[in-house]
Design a protein around this motif. Structure first.
Motif, PDB file in Angstrom:
ATOM      1  N   LEU A  97     -19.047  66.042 -37.017  1.00 46.98           N
ATOM      2  CA  LEU A  97     -19.434  67.655 -37.760  1.00 46.98           C
ATOM      3  C   LEU A  97     -18.182  68.265 -38.381  1.00 46.98           C
ATOM      4  O   LEU A  97     -18.026  69.385 -38.636  1.00 46.98           O
ATOM      5  CB  LEU A  97     -20.021  68.311 -36.560  1.00 46.98           C
ATOM      6  CG  LEU A  97     -21.117  67.991 -35.988  1.00 46.98           C
ATOM      7  CD1 LEU A  97     -21.692  68.850 -35.010  1.00 46.98           C
ATOM      8  CD2 LEU A  97     -22.257  67.083 -36.690  1.00 46.98           C
ATOM      9  N   GLY A  98     -17.183  67.520 -38.738  1.00 51.39           N
ATOM     10  CA  GLY A  98     -16.314  68.145 -39.765  1.00 51.39           C
ATOM     11  C   GLY A  98     -16.869  68.444 -41.160  1.00 51.39           C
ATOM     12  O   GLY A  98     -16.719  67.525 -42.134  1.00 51.39           O
ATOM     13  N   ASP A 102     -22.893  74.614 -45.262  1.00 53.61           N
ATOM     14  CA  ASP A 102     -23.923  74.081 -46.144  1.00 53.61           C
ATOM     15  C   ASP A 102     -24.105  72.626 -45.389  1.00 53.61           C
ATOM     16  O   ASP A 102     -25.352  72.132 -45.306  1.00 53.61           O
ATOM     17  CB  ASP A 102     -23.950  73.894 -47.422  1.00 53.61           C
ATOM     18  CG  ASP A 102     -24.199  75.081 -48.268  1.00 53.61           C
ATOM     19  OD1 ASP A 102     -24.951  75.942 -47.370  1.00 53.61           O
ATOM     20  OD2 ASP A 102     -23.639  75.327 -49.321  1.00 53.61           O
ATOM     21  N   GLY A 103     -22.980  71.864 -45.187  1.00 49.19           N
ATOM     22  CA  GLY A 103     -23.053  70.524 -44.461  1.00 49.19           C
ATOM     23  C   GLY A 103     -23.605  70.775 -42.994  1.00 49.19           C
ATOM     24  O   GLY A 103     -24.529  69.771 -42.904  1.00 49.19           O
ATOM     25  N   MET A 104     -23.159  71.554 -42.492  1.00 48.53           N
ATOM     26  CA  MET A 104     -23.924  71.755 -40.909  1.00 48.53           C
ATOM     27  C   MET A 104     -25.132  72.117 -41.127  1.00 48.53           C
ATOM     28  O   MET A 104     -26.018  71.576 -40.236  1.00 48.53           O
ATOM     29  CB  MET A 104     -22.916  72.775 -40.199  1.00 48.53           C
ATOM     30  CG  MET A 104     -23.330  72.786 -38.974  1.00 48.53           C
ATOM     31  SD  MET A 104     -23.188  71.403 -37.898  1.00 48.53           S
ATOM     32  CE  MET A 104     -24.010  71.980 -36.481  1.00 48.53           C
ATOM     33  N   ARG A 105     -25.920  72.803 -41.966  1.00 52.31           N
ATOM     34  CA  ARG A 105     -27.246  72.906 -42.249  1.00 52.31           C
ATOM     35  C   ARG A 105     -27.927  71.661 -42.393  1.00 52.31           C
ATOM     36  O   ARG A 105     -28.973  71.475 -41.740  1.00 52.31           O
ATOM     37  CB  ARG A 105     -27.442  74.035 -43.344  1.00 52.31           C
ATOM     38  CG  ARG A 105     -27.091  75.421 -43.235  1.00 52.31           C
ATOM     39  CD  ARG A 105     -27.056  75.792 -44.770  1.00 52.31           C
ATOM     40  NE  ARG A 105     -27.434  77.571 -44.890  1.00 52.31           N
ATOM     41  CZ  ARG A 105     -27.266  78.099 -45.651  1.00 52.31           C
ATOM     42  NH1 ARG A 105     -26.816  77.807 -46.715  1.00 52.31           N
ATOM     43  NH2 ARG A 105     -27.872  79.376 -45.747  1.00 52.31           N
ATOM     44  N   ALA A 106     -27.251  70.649 -43.178  1.00 49.28           N
ATOM     45  CA  ALA A 106     -27.924  69.579 -43.427  1.00 49.28           C
ATOM     46  C   ALA A 106     -28.029  68.745 -42.162  1.00 49.28           C
ATOM     47  O   ALA A 106     -29.079  67.984 -41.928  1.00 49.28           O
ATOM     48  CB  ALA A 106     -27.163  68.772 -44.509  1.00 49.28           C
ATOM     49  N   SER A 306     -17.612  76.850 -38.128  1.00 48.08           N
ATOM     50  CA  SER A 306     -18.886  77.108 -39.137  1.00 48.08           C
ATOM     51  C   SER A 306     -19.967  76.208 -38.136  1.00 48.08           C
ATOM     52  O   SER A 306     -21.139  76.807 -38.176  1.00 48.08           O
ATOM     53  CB  SER A 306     -18.594  76.284 -40.176  1.00 48.08           C
ATOM     54  OG  SER A 306     -17.534  77.014 -40.940  1.00 48.08           O
ATOM     55  N   ALA A 307     -19.730  74.938 -37.614  1.00 50.03           N
ATOM     56  CA  ALA A 307     -20.787  74.326 -37.100  1.00 50.03           C
ATOM     57  C   ALA A 307     -21.404  74.839 -35.916  1.00 50.03           C
ATOM     58  O   ALA A 307     -22.766  75.165 -35.851  1.00 50.03           O
ATOM     59  CB  ALA A 307     -20.080  72.876 -36.384  1.00 50.03           C
ATOM     60  N   TRP A 351     -21.647  59.959 -37.324  1.00 50.13           N
ATOM     61  CA  TRP A 351     -20.101  60.688 -36.993  1.00 50.13           C
ATOM     62  C   TRP A 351     -19.990  61.147 -38.483  1.00 50.13           C
ATOM     63  O   TRP A 351     -19.711  60.600 -39.605  1.00 50.13           O
ATOM     64  CB  TRP A 351     -19.150  59.852 -36.826  1.00 50.13           C
ATOM     65  CG  TRP A 351     -17.910  60.370 -36.314  1.00 50.13           C
ATOM     66  CD1 TRP A 351     -16.738  60.511 -37.069  1.00 50.13           C
ATOM     67  CD2 TRP A 351     -17.600  61.031 -34.811  1.00 50.13           C
ATOM     68  NE1 TRP A 351     -15.635  61.293 -36.471  1.00 50.13           N
ATOM     69  CE2 TRP A 351     -16.248  61.539 -35.137  1.00 50.13           C
ATOM     70  CE3 TRP A 351     -18.473  61.446 -34.065  1.00 50.13           C
ATOM     71  CZ2 TRP A 351     -15.548  62.363 -34.241  1.00 50.13           C
ATOM     72  CZ3 TRP A 351     -17.723  62.004 -33.010  1.00 50.13           C
ATOM     73  CH2 TRP A 351     -16.205  62.447 -32.970  1.00 50.13           C
ATOM     74  N   LEU A 352     -19.607  62.647 -38.712  1.00 47.74           N
ATOM     75  CA  LEU A 352     -19.538  63.312 -39.973  1.00 47.74           C
ATOM     76  C   LEU A 352     -18.272  63.616 -39.826  1.00 47.74           C
ATOM     77  O   LEU A 352     -17.859  64.668 -38.944  1.00 47.74           O
ATOM     78  CB  LEU A 352     -20.636  64.246 -40.212  1.00 47.74           C
ATOM     79  CG  LEU A 352     -20.294  65.142 -41.595  1.00 47.74           C
ATOM     80  CD1 LEU A 352     -20.217  64.303 -42.673  1.00 47.74           C
ATOM     81  CD2 LEU A 352     -21.320  66.236 -41.667  1.00 47.74           C
TER      82      LEU A 352
END
Ligand code: SF4
Lengths: 433, 561
Positions: A97-98, A102-106, A306-307, A351-352
């Motif tokens: 979750l790095g 907006d990435g975390m929303r997705a 953020s996450a 894994w992001l």
């Protein structure tokens, strides 16, 4: 299935470009004053970045393609392969979750649909703080308050190892709002392993060192609390710290206009670290009965602040949430990805790591999808690898600073990497489920 | 495509329609007057049903840092109300501090089509907008906090020119993408950072030497001169303190005719009489509100049960931590700009104080005569979660029910309230005013809150059930921009909802020159990054490309004076 577009043209729109007020994504401080020059596809930090920032921004861009089973494939093929793994999984885990907001929303949207578990690579440190928040609460402050107000700063770990510019940006302020010039500050270092060299600077009046083992900091704080209540200490030394030193520190605390205690949860690498944080937070609360004191928690690297924030507003719970039942369930022990991997309860790992190449996926034999930077460090070839843009370098975005509240804009620095946006990739996987 | 809503009993107070049977026509998301040649492509027969504009909540904490702290802090509350993913809807949780998605769904399911976050910190604007962006179904907007921020207080201290002050207010509204301006414990949040524990209307902030009176008046007049439709939204001094009715009365007088909105006034209407040194000040305050047409209020009604209070008022929230239930709380100082406090609270009908708070709120509703100047709020979630609105509406519309409830509360509180002697019952028309038409007018949302030609077709249709709680809990239909989104109280179609902002005129160059230096010298964030770009609001969850949708609506402002 929706086709995902990789980034635009492989060549940058203009040969060179200068950027100012750039936000750095390489630690939770998210300094937003960097100046960056781009020449072709290479970036150079020309002002205000620390070593970590320079190393991060200036990594040469190398061509990287999506792979399935180690073989280069098109982005759409990689997305289809990832969707297939998730579809056939009984409990997929979404980790690393790095990423930014907006990435975390997705990620949340995908995990909700896939009935998976969501946990950040820094989840354990975060959980320590959450245990305290959910049992006792706390009294906290933020960086600009500290910069302008704090005349007593009690550190419980070497913050500079985590945030190279912390003293430069927050403590060594030549001009401040409520004093003529710098705030006259006392810096107290409780614990072990400090490099005191870089601490001196404008405003730092005195440095007091209180040596003890990290896992005994809680005892020192409890002793301070005891003394400030006017109660006697049970022994002549506490955690190896002699009573006069504790009494001196208590007097300094009581004299402070605005005292701040700083901790980094992930730096407390010992069992039941939440109890140390608990003691710090209780002491801060007690001090506020008569005077002003506050806590400040740092760390927050790899987008973890953020996450957790996005997880909380979208599900109601901070990290370590499972959507397995359809509704979100929160449990910081049960839904820790390291535990789920060990117990074999999870059977697929997504894994992001779009901010840095360093957030390596854990060793596991279950099907693994890595969505990472072009130069992602991989211990073994994952089943699916999809290189993606870094928000703040190759894509716009927003990221939350470690002290909460402040969210900074992330810029596209136009190096035309051709890398796909992780949001588009995650959305496409979701659509293909 | 022309849609006809046939034969409903329409309550559209902005257009003087009070329960008359009317047909309403909608085309392209707007209410229209059809011509004789138009063909009707869809029709809803609403005979016997009640038709109103979609509900508008002018004060509900739906997004931003303090609400997210509340969410994180209260897993035990969510566990009673975990919400599974549906065919159309995302998973989440409800009750006191709901997830953003669930908040949006439940507002819509209750017939509301807009809710406004009243306490956005400028430094936290991105988070607030992101959370509002993830709140589907309804329109949103936020009031930016001023009055304890260092820059504003400095302007007052040095006696800055009023044009400069207006420029700064306007700049902040643009930077934070705000619809209105709120002041919370004026100057008090700052004073608390200097260890002041209370700040009354004429007390000076120890560092800046300015008083809450100066701050309220400056903000009130400046907003009026900037042409911002909503008056300064005032969360006054001394929230929750017995005896604070005097401060509230003095605040109304201090406005000297300048428009002001006093929010969650229930929490500011306490006297010190009786055995418990706690009494109702509602009658006196209502009387003064009735006499001063420049004043509007919302109530901040409490209802019994578990909730959480989340406020920018760090000073008073710290004071309230004694009553935290469960015993945990968060207070924060934030960026020399603001603060916040989050304190869980369980209001009990058998507690004298809580029971009287309940009665004080209801007294206020029933004693203020002009429904255009009083709005229905619980200060969600501070007095109660917004999902209690149908129950509150029944308390206002049904005297028998109200008196039954009154008999259940602490006997001392029953004796201390005049509630039982008040016979007023709100009419449907008055409910439509205070839950739609009034808030829309006050916020300057010209095409919302009514059903005249040109209005946005946000329409709620209810069964005319004599049990008003049941009626307002489960609308028969809700339409957003003319599309059906709810049927029989269930979501049938998910929409994003827009964000409303206003943009008063100001001199950007003149304002930003000193601000840029100020941020660089004292802050830990650059001015350029403090300012939010339009794309940052628009991309927040609506799914449309920047500039291609109506997700950011700029409401008109008056001319600057
Ligand atoms: S301190 Fe952290 S945020 Fe600041 S420049 Fe260094 S790595 Fe980037």
């Amino acid at each position: 299935m929706t086709a995902v577009q990789a980034g635009a043209s492989p060549a940058p729109a203009s040969a060179s470009e200068s950027f100012s007020n750039v936000t750095c994504v390489f630690c939770g401080l998210h300094c937003d004053d960097l100046e960056i020059e781009r020449t072709g596809q290479s970036l150079q930090v020309t002002r205000n970045g620390c070593g970590k920032a320079k190393a991060g921004f200036e990594r040469p861009l190398v061509k990287s393609e999506p792979r399935v089973g180690g073989q280069p494939v098109s982005l759409n093929e990689a997305v289809a392969a990832a969707a297939k793994i998730i579809r056939s999984s009984a409990l997929p885990s979404f980790g690393g979750l790095g990423t930014d907001i907006d990435g975390m929303r997705a990620v949340m949207s995908l995990a909700d649909k896939a009935r998976g578990v969501v946990d950040h690579a820094m989840g354990e440190g975060y959980a320590q703080n959450m245990r305290v928040l959910q049992t006792r609460g706390w009294f906290m402050t933020t960086l600009t308050e500290v910069r302008n107000r704090a005349d007593l700063l009690i550190f419980t770990t070497d913050v500079l190892k985590y945030h190279h510019r912390f003293f430069e940006r927050v403590i060594h302020a030549p001009q401040t709002l409520f004093a003529d010039g710098p705030v006259k500050r006392t810096i107290v270092l409780i614990g072990e392993g400090y490099d005191t060299g870089p601490i001196s600077g404008p405003g730092v009046d005195e440095i007091v060192t209180i040596s003890c083992a990290s896992d005994r900091i809680g005892e020192v704080i409890s002793a301070l609390a005891t003394l400030s209540k006017g109660a006697p200490l049970p022994a002549e030394t506490i955690a190896g710290v002699p009573k006069p030193q504790l009494e001196d520190l208590k007097a300094r605390c009581e004299k402070a206009n605005y005292g701040v205690i700083i901790w980094i949860p992930s730096a407390f690498a010992f069992a039941n670290a939440d109890l140390t944080i608990h003691r710090i937070c209780d002491f801060v609360k007690e001090m506020n009965v008569k005077q002003r004191f506050a806590g400040l928690t740092l760390g927050g690297s790899e987008g973890s602040t953020s996450a957790a924030a996005v997880a909380a507003w979208q599900s109601g719970y901070p990290l370590r949430v499972s959507f397995a039942s359809g509704a979100p369930q929160f449990d910081p022990e049960l839904y820790a990805i390291p535990r789920l991997l060990k117990s074999g309860e999870t059977d697929a790992l997504v894994w992001l790591s779009s901010l840095t190449p360093d957030l390596a996926a854990p060793q596991t034999s279950i099907p693994t999808i890595v969505i990472g930077t072009f130069d992602m460090k991989l211990d073994r070839e994952p089943d699916v690898f999809i290189p993606v843009a870094t928000p703040g370098i190759d894509a716009r975005g927003q990221i939350m600073r470690v002290d909460g509240n402040v969210v900074l804009p992330l810029r596209d620095l136009h190096r035309a990497s051709g890398l796909a946006n992780s949001i588009a990739v995650l959305n496409a996987i979701e659509a293909a489920l | 495509m022309l849609i006809k809503f046939t034969g409903g009993k329409v309550y559209d107070p902005a257009n003087g329609i009070d329960g008359q049977v009317r047909d309403i026509y909608v085309r392209d998301g707007r209410v229209v007057t059809p011509s004789a040649t138009d063909t009707i492509s869809a029709e809803y027969n609403l005979a016997g049903k009640v038709v109103m504009a979609g509900g508008i909540d002018p004060h509900s904490h739906i997004g931003g840092g303090k609400m997210n702290i509340a969410r994180m802090m209260l897993p035990e509350d969510h566990r009673h109300d975990n919400v599974a993913r549906g065919d159309l809807t995302r998973a989440g949780c409800g009750h006191a501090a709901p997830s953003t998605f669930v908040a949006g769904y439940r507002y819509a399911e209750m017939g509301y089509t807009a809710a406004f976050e009243p306490a956005m910190l400028a430094v936290n604007a991105r988070q607030t907008h992101a959370e509002m962006g993830d709140t589907p179904m309804i329109d949103k907007g936020a009031y930016v906090l001023l009055g304890s921020d260092d820059y504003f207080l400095r302007l007052l201290t040095r006696g800055a020119d009023k044009e400069e002050i207006k420029d700064y207010i306007a700049w902040t509204m643009h930077a934070a993408q705000a619809l209105a301006v709120k002041v919370v414990n004026p100057g008090g949040i700052s004073a608390f950072k200097f260890n002041q524990r209370m700040l009354d209307l004429d007390e000076k902030n120890a560092f800046y030497g300015v008083t809450p009176r100066d701050i309220i008046l400056t903000l009130g007049r400046s907003l009026q001169e900037l042409g911002v439709p909503h008056p300064v939204h005032v969360h006054g001094c001394n929230l929750g303190v017995p005896g604070n009715k005097e401060t509230t009365l003095a605040t109304i007088r201090a406005a000297e005719g300048t428009p002001i909105h006093l929010t969650h006034i229930q929490f500011h209407s306490y006297g010190t009489e009786g055995d418990f040194k706690f009494s109702s000040g509602a009658a006196e305050i209502a009387e003064l509100v009735n006499q001063n047409p420049n004043v509007s209020i919302d109530v901040g009604q409490i209802l019994f049960g578990q909730t959480v209070t989340a406020s920018g008022d760090s000073m008073r929230q710290y004071g309230n931590t004694k009553s935290a239930n469960p015993k945990k709380w968060v207070v924060m100082d934030i960026e020399c700009d603001a603060g916040c406090g989050v304190v869980p609270m369980k209001y009990r009908d058998k507690s004298f104080v809580n029971a009287l708070q309940w009665a004080i709120g209801l007294e206020m509703f029933l004693l203020v005569k002009d429904p255009w100047r009083i709005f229905l709020t619980t200060d969600h979630p501070n007095g109660a979660p917004f999902t209690t609105y149908p129950h509150l509406i029944r308390l206002l519309m049904d005297k028998t029910f109200r008196n039954e409830m009154l008999r259940r509360i602490h006997p001392g509180a029953q004796a201390a309230t005049i509630l039982g002697s008040i016979t007023r019952e709100y009419s449907l028309n008055e409910i439509a005013i205070m839950t739609r038409a009034g808030p829309a007018k006050s916020l300057g949302l010209k095409d919302r809150g009514h059903l005249g030609p040109g209005a946005c077709a946000d329409i709620t249709v209810y069964d005319d059930n004599p049990d008003r709680e049941a009626m307002f809990t489960t609308p028969a239909f809700v339409f957003k921009n003319g599309e059906m989104i709810v049927r029989n109280g269930r979501i049938v179609h998910v929409v994003a909802g827009a964000t409303h902002v206003v943009r008063p005129e100001y001199d950007r160059k003149r304002t930003e020159k000193p601000l840029k230096d100020y941020f660089e010298t004292y802050h830990t964030m650059r001015m350029e990054n403090f300012r939010m770009a339009d794309e940052e609001v628009i991309t927040a969850g609506c799914g449309h490309a920047p500039g291609t949708c109506g997700c950011l609506i700029v409401q008109p402002v008056g001319t600057r004076k």
